[in-house]
Design an enzyme around this catalytic site. Structure first.
Site, PDB file in Angstrom:
ATOM      1  N   VAL A  39       0.840  -1.201   0.000  1.00 14.15           N
ATOM      2  CA  VAL A  39       0.000   0.000   0.000  1.00 14.15           C
ATOM      3  C   VAL A  39       0.874   1.251   0.000  1.00 14.15           C
ATOM      4  CG1 VAL A  39      -1.704   1.329   1.296  1.00 14.15           C
ATOM      5  CG2 VAL A  39      -1.934  -1.159   1.127  1.00 14.15           C
ATOM      6  N   PRO A  59       9.619  -0.943   9.768  1.00 13.58           N
ATOM      7  CA  PRO A  59      10.821  -1.750  10.000  1.00 13.58           C
ATOM      8  C   PRO A  59      11.448  -2.248   8.699  1.00 13.58           C
ATOM      9  CG  PRO A  59       8.966  -2.542  11.337  1.00 13.58           C
ATOM     10  CD  PRO A  59       8.415  -1.529  10.395  1.00 13.58           C
ATOM     11  N   PRO A 189       4.841   2.819 -34.248  1.00 14.52           N
ATOM     12  CA  PRO A 189       5.161   2.115 -35.488  1.00 14.52           C
ATOM     13  C   PRO A 189       3.976   1.790 -36.386  1.00 14.52           C
ATOM     14  CG  PRO A 189       5.200   0.599 -33.630  1.00 14.52           C
ATOM     15  CD  PRO A 189       4.975   1.967 -33.057  1.00 14.52           C
ATOM     16  N   ASP A 212       2.562  12.226 -41.403  1.00 16.64           N
ATOM     17  CA  ASP A 212       3.393  11.520 -42.369  1.00 16.64           C
ATOM     18  C   ASP A 212       2.668  10.350 -42.990  1.00 16.64           C
ATOM     19  OD1 ASP A 212       5.702  12.846 -42.273  1.00 16.64           O
ATOM     20  OD2 ASP A 212       6.666  11.564 -40.778  1.00 16.64           O
ATOM     21  N   LYS A 234       1.603  14.083 -49.296  1.00 15.93           N
ATOM     22  CA  LYS A 234       1.011  14.501 -50.576  1.00 15.93           C
ATOM     23  C   LYS A 234       1.595  15.815 -51.068  1.00 15.93           C
ATOM     24  CE  LYS A 234      -2.526  11.426 -50.895  1.00 15.93           C
ATOM     25  NZ  LYS A 234      -3.470  11.351 -49.779  1.00 15.93           N
ATOM     26  N   ASP A 267       9.437   7.261 -33.689  1.00 12.62           N
ATOM     27  CA  ASP A 267       9.945   8.347 -32.863  1.00 12.62           C
ATOM     28  C   ASP A 267      10.371   9.505 -33.766  1.00 12.62           C
ATOM     29  OD1 ASP A 267      11.290   9.030 -30.017  1.00 12.62           O
ATOM     30  OD2 ASP A 267      12.546   9.755 -31.661  1.00 12.62           O
ATOM     31  N   THR A 295       9.696   3.573 -31.312  1.00 14.00           N
ATOM     32  CA  THR A 295      10.335   3.507 -32.623  1.00 14.00           C
ATOM     33  C   THR A 295      10.242   2.102 -33.233  1.00 14.00           C
ATOM     34  OG1 THR A 295      12.413   3.747 -33.820  1.00 14.00           O
ATOM     35  CG2 THR A 295      12.596   3.175 -31.493  1.00 14.00           C
ATOM     36  N   MET A 349      14.965   1.474 -43.571  1.00 17.48           N
ATOM     37  CA  MET A 349      15.020   1.928 -44.969  1.00 17.48           C
ATOM     38  C   MET A 349      16.064   1.131 -45.752  1.00 17.48           C
ATOM     39  SD  MET A 349      14.667   6.037 -44.361  1.00 17.48           S
ATOM     40  CE  MET A 349      15.834   6.162 -43.013  1.00 17.48           C
TER      41      MET A 349
HETATM   42  N1  SAH Z   1      10.894   7.594 -37.115  1.00 17.76           N
HETATM   43  C1  SAH Z   1      10.604   6.233 -37.556  1.00 17.76           C
HETATM   44  C2  SAH Z   1      11.516   5.805 -38.688  1.00 17.76           C
HETATM   45  C3  SAH Z   1      11.355   6.645 -39.928  1.00 17.76           C
HETATM   46  S1  SAH Z   1      12.343   6.079 -41.261  1.00 17.76           S
HETATM   47  C4  SAH Z   1      10.691   5.292 -36.358  1.00 17.76           C
HETATM   48  O1  SAH Z   1      11.220   5.676 -35.295  1.00 17.76           O
HETATM   49  O2  SAH Z   1      10.205   4.167 -36.469  1.00 17.76           O
HETATM   50  C5  SAH Z   1      11.236   5.011 -42.086  1.00 17.76           C
HETATM   51  C6  SAH Z   1      11.634   3.568 -41.898  1.00 17.76           C
HETATM   52  O3  SAH Z   1      11.227   3.109 -40.625  1.00 17.76           O
HETATM   53  C7  SAH Z   1      10.987   2.613 -42.852  1.00 17.76           C
HETATM   54  O4  SAH Z   1      11.655   2.586 -44.089  1.00 17.76           O
HETATM   55  C8  SAH Z   1      11.176   1.321 -42.126  1.00 17.76           C
HETATM   56  O5  SAH Z   1      12.493   0.863 -42.214  1.00 17.76           O
HETATM   57  C9  SAH Z   1      10.941   1.733 -40.711  1.00 17.76           C
HETATM   58  N2  SAH Z   1       9.547   1.545 -40.289  1.00 17.76           N
HETATM   59  C10 SAH Z   1       8.695   2.467 -39.866  1.00 17.76           C
HETATM   60  N3  SAH Z   1       7.525   1.915 -39.502  1.00 17.76           N
HETATM   61  C11 SAH Z   1       7.652   0.595 -39.694  1.00 17.76           C
HETATM   62  C12 SAH Z   1       6.821  -0.530 -39.500  1.00 17.76           C
HETATM   63  N4  SAH Z   1       5.583  -0.404 -39.012  1.00 17.76           N
HETATM   64  N5  SAH Z   1       7.293  -1.752 -39.794  1.00 17.76           N
HETATM   65  C13 SAH Z   1       8.539  -1.906 -40.264  1.00 17.76           C
HETATM   66  N6  SAH Z   1       9.376  -0.890 -40.480  1.00 17.76           N
HETATM   67  C14 SAH Z   1       8.943   0.349 -40.199  1.00 17.76           C
END
Ligand code: SAH
Length: 427
Positions: A39, A59, A189, A212, A234, A267, A295, A349
């Site tokens: 608690v 204690p 993600p 994005d 876009k 991130d 991330t 990437m």
């Molecule tokens: N800021 C992002 C990364 C941006 S760069 C982060 O922290 O996740 C973009 C790359 O992130 C993509 O080409 C891929 O390699 C990875 N990525 C982002 N989302 C993803 C996902 N859901 N599954 C797999 N790879 C992902």
């Protein structure tokens, strides 16, 4: 007068009168907590958060409380309670099971006119702790009329309401031009539940959302109808001009007094150009908050069953962009050095240049048989996982038709949670 003066004996008070709510400002004020178990472990953090000068009398302590004591965040008196412990206190919380010990704290508190919270016996308490939810500067406290579960369910309902609704009035356009600011928010993600609580709160408060391509669409589904949604993917022109255009949109809208959320996949600072956006805003005098995100570099391996570190397997993980080919003069990555590391390599990437990257790593000494995996569209319904080896992964990716966004993981952590799967078929 008896020993307790004119105070009614604690604990025998029928429920009389409604509780009178207060927001106690405890900064620098002594609060005594009696008891060092579960608690107390739950109660102490909020007291510390309020800046209270916490004296913990018990204690023994749980490891979590011990850590607070060791870090000097509270004073620990390692023995049983003595009435003098309450001298100078403004409030006492009793967190012991023993009713006799608890009653003695109540008596000492009543004698000194100190409010006494009793975890063991609410009828004996002179103050009750409410169920609480906090939203930025707003604190909501709910008392359930004797039923803590009712208090919590009302609190949860209010929290949901606040998360969805209250902030626009407080931080959005209604607050006037002075409210103009930008938040760089990591959206996570892909799974919309993987945004942080803070990120979600700011998102629901936004007047303008600049999103994005990688941002989970479901997050945007829930925005208010009056929110201006700018789809950054876009924006025409090449990448450099597009980034300038995004920076301009962020700055212009904020200078017009609007609360702009720049929502970025994963991130904001992991290959997300978040730093450039922050600098552009700072140069224009626009205040910026950064909300880190989950991330993909860690989350994508995780949901594929791959921990980026594992005891006795990998003591490091390196996150690298594979966007630029290893032999390109524009490359900032020293692949030949990465090849010499033993730990986990996470490549973002990286699909386009995967054949070159893996060949470079092998040429500089990373064993060809090193396990490798690729996770496409991690945490979404379209997720695909391929397991292979450093030597074969590029061909396997092509064969399986995997496409971006995908994360490539190289290292002995890949099979660690599924030893039979090394080099196995896709998915
Ligand atoms: N800021 C992002 C990364 C941006 S760069 C982060 O922290 O996740 C973009 C790359 O992130 C993509 O080409 C891929 O390699 C990875 N990525 C982002 N989302 C993803 C996902 N859901 N599954 C797999 N790879 C992902």
């Amino acid at each position: 007068m008896n020993a307790l003066g004119s105070v009614p004996p604690p604990g025998r008070d029928p429920v009389s009168g409604n509780p009178y709510p207060l927001g106690l400002r405890l900064a620098g004020r002594r609060v005594v907590v009696v008891g060092g178990g579960a608690v107390a472990t739950r109660r102490v953090p909020a007291l510390l958060d309020a800046g209270a000068d916490v004296l913990l009398v018990a204690p023994e302590l749980t490891p979590a409380l011990r850590a607070h004591a060791d870090a000097g965040r509270l004073h620990w008196v390692p023995r049983r309670f003595a009435p003098d412990d309450l001298d100078g206190a403004w409030l006492v919380q009793v967190a012991v099971d023993d009713p006799i010990a608890a009653a003695s704290v109540s008596a000492a508190a009543a004698e000194r006119r100190i409010f006494c919270v009793r975890a063991d016996d609410r009828a004996a308490a002179t103050a009750w702790t409410p169920a609480v939810t906090r939203h930025g500067p707003v604190t909501v406290a709910v008392l359930g009329g004797g039923d803590p579960r009712r208090a919590m369910s009302v609190r949860d309902a209010v929290r949901d309401l606040l998360t969805a609704r209250i902030e626009p009035a407080a931080t959005g356009a209604a607050a006037g031009a002075a409210a103009g600011r930008v938040a760089l928010v990591g959206a996570g993600p892909g799974d919309p539940e993987l945004i942080t609580v803070k990120g979600w709160r700011l998102l629901t408060a936004a007047d303008v959302v600049v999103a994005d391509r990688l941002v989970p669409g479901l997050l945007l589904d829930e925005l208010r109808a009056d929110v201006e949604l700018v789809d950054a993917s876009k924006i025409p022109y090449g990448p450099a001009r597009a980034q300038e255009e995004i920076n301009r949109i962020l700055v212009d809208r904020a200078l017009a007094g609007r609360f702009v959320v720049r929502l970025k996949g994963g991130d904001p600072y992991v290959f997300g150009r978040g730093g450039e956006e922050l600098l552009a805003c700072a140069a224009a005098g626009v205040p910026v908050t950064v909300v880190p995100g989950v991330t993909s570099s860690i989350a994508a391996p995780a949901v594929a069953g791959i921990p980026v570190t594992h005891r006795a397997v990998a003591h490091e993980f390196t996150v690298v962009s594979g966007h630029v080919a290893p032999d390109s003069p524009a490359s900032l990555v020293r692949w030949e050095h990465l090849a010499g590391l033993r730990g986990t390599l996470v490549i973002l990437m990286g699909l386009k240049n995967l054949a070159e990257i893996t060949a470079t790593l092998i040429a500089h000494g990373r064993p060809a048989a090193t396990p490798a995996a690729v996770v496409q569209e991690a945490t979404t319904g379209a997720q695909r996982v391929l397991r292979s080896t450093l030597a074969s992964v590029a061909a396997d990716v092509a064969g399986a038709g995997l496409r971006p966004p995908a994360v490539v993981v190289v290292g002995d952590v890949v099979p660690v949670l599924s030893p039979g799967a090394v080099g196995g078929p896709a998915d």
